[in-house]
Design a protein around this motif. Sequence first.
Motif, short mmCIF file in Angstrom:
data_model
loop_
_atom_site.label_atom_id
_atom_site.label_comp_id
_atom_site.label_asym_id
_atom_site.label_seq_id
_atom_site.Cartn_x
_atom_site.Cartn_y
_atom_site.Cartn_z
N GLY A 67 4.76 14.21 20.05
CA GLY A 67 5.31 13.79 18.77
C GLY A 67 4.22 13.69 17.72
N THR A 68 4.58 13.15 16.57
CA THR A 68 3.62 13.02 15.48
C THR A 68 3.29 11.55 15.25
OG1 THR A 68 5.41 12.95 13.87
CG2 THR A 68 4.43 15.10 14.30
N ARG A 69 2.17 11.31 14.63
CA ARG A 69 1.76 9.94 14.27
C ARG A 69 2.20 9.66 12.84
NH1 ARG A 69 -0.01 7.01 18.41
NH2 ARG A 69 -1.13 8.27 19.91
N GLY A 70 2.83 8.53 12.66
CA GLY A 70 3.25 8.12 11.33
C GLY A 70 2.09 7.50 10.57
N GLY A 76 0.42 4.68 12.25
CA GLY A 76 -0.30 4.96 13.48
C GLY A 76 0.57 5.03 14.72
N LYS A 77 1.85 4.73 14.57
CA LYS A 77 2.76 4.75 15.72
C LYS A 77 3.21 6.19 16.01
CE LYS A 77 4.59 0.11 15.22
NZ LYS A 77 5.79 -0.70 14.98
N LEU A 78 3.46 6.47 17.28
CA LEU A 78 3.89 7.80 17.71
C LEU A 78 5.40 7.94 17.49
CD1 LEU A 78 2.81 10.39 19.10
CD2 LEU A 78 3.54 9.38 21.25
N ASN A 79 5.80 8.97 16.75
CA ASN A 79 7.21 9.28 16.54
C ASN A 79 7.61 10.37 17.52
OD1 ASN A 79 7.31 7.51 14.31
ND2 ASN A 79 6.52 9.12 12.98
N ALA A 80 8.42 10.01 18.51
CA ALA A 80 8.82 10.97 19.55
C ALA A 80 9.72 12.06 18.96
CB ALA A 80 9.55 10.23 20.66
N LEU A 81 9.77 13.20 19.64
CA LEU A 81 10.60 14.32 19.21
C LEU A 81 12.06 14.07 19.58
CD1 LEU A 81 8.37 17.34 20.27
CD2 LEU A 81 8.43 16.15 18.10
N ASP A 82 12.98 14.73 18.85
CA ASP A 82 14.41 14.62 19.14
C ASP A 82 14.83 15.55 20.28
OD1 ASP A 82 14.94 12.69 17.21
OD2 ASP A 82 15.27 14.20 15.64
N VAL A 83 14.10 16.64 20.49
CA VAL A 83 14.45 17.57 21.56
C VAL A 83 13.65 17.22 22.82
CG1 VAL A 83 15.08 19.45 20.01
CG2 VAL A 83 12.74 19.29 20.84
N LYS A 84 14.19 17.61 23.96
CA LYS A 84 13.51 17.34 25.23
C LYS A 84 13.61 18.57 26.13
CE LYS A 84 17.53 14.96 27.16
NZ LYS A 84 18.44 15.44 26.15
#
Length: 95
Positions: A46-49, A52-60
């Motif tokens: 995912g990406t970092r906001g 600094g928190k990790l934003n997980a992806l919607d797809v798996k």
Amino acid sequence: MKFRPLHDRVLVERVKEDTKTAGGIIIPDTATEKPSEGKVIATGPGTRGDDGKLNALDVKKGDKVLFGKWGGTEVKIDGKDLLIMKESDIMGVIG
């Protein structure tokens, strides 16, 4: 396979389309367009906001997805033709 996408990137394998029409006519590979449907093989963390928190992806892994006709970069890993694309290139999940 030892490949792990980084950040918001997704590894996708194209789903093979039928090469026959409903009437039984066989369509050669050169006359068909590449399918814009695929199966997610692997995802990045995912990406970092800004906080600094990790934003997980919607797809798996295992999701069947639709993506743009020109989306992604074609790569060959372990003899398979795959695509690496950003999650934003994916239009939606099927099913």
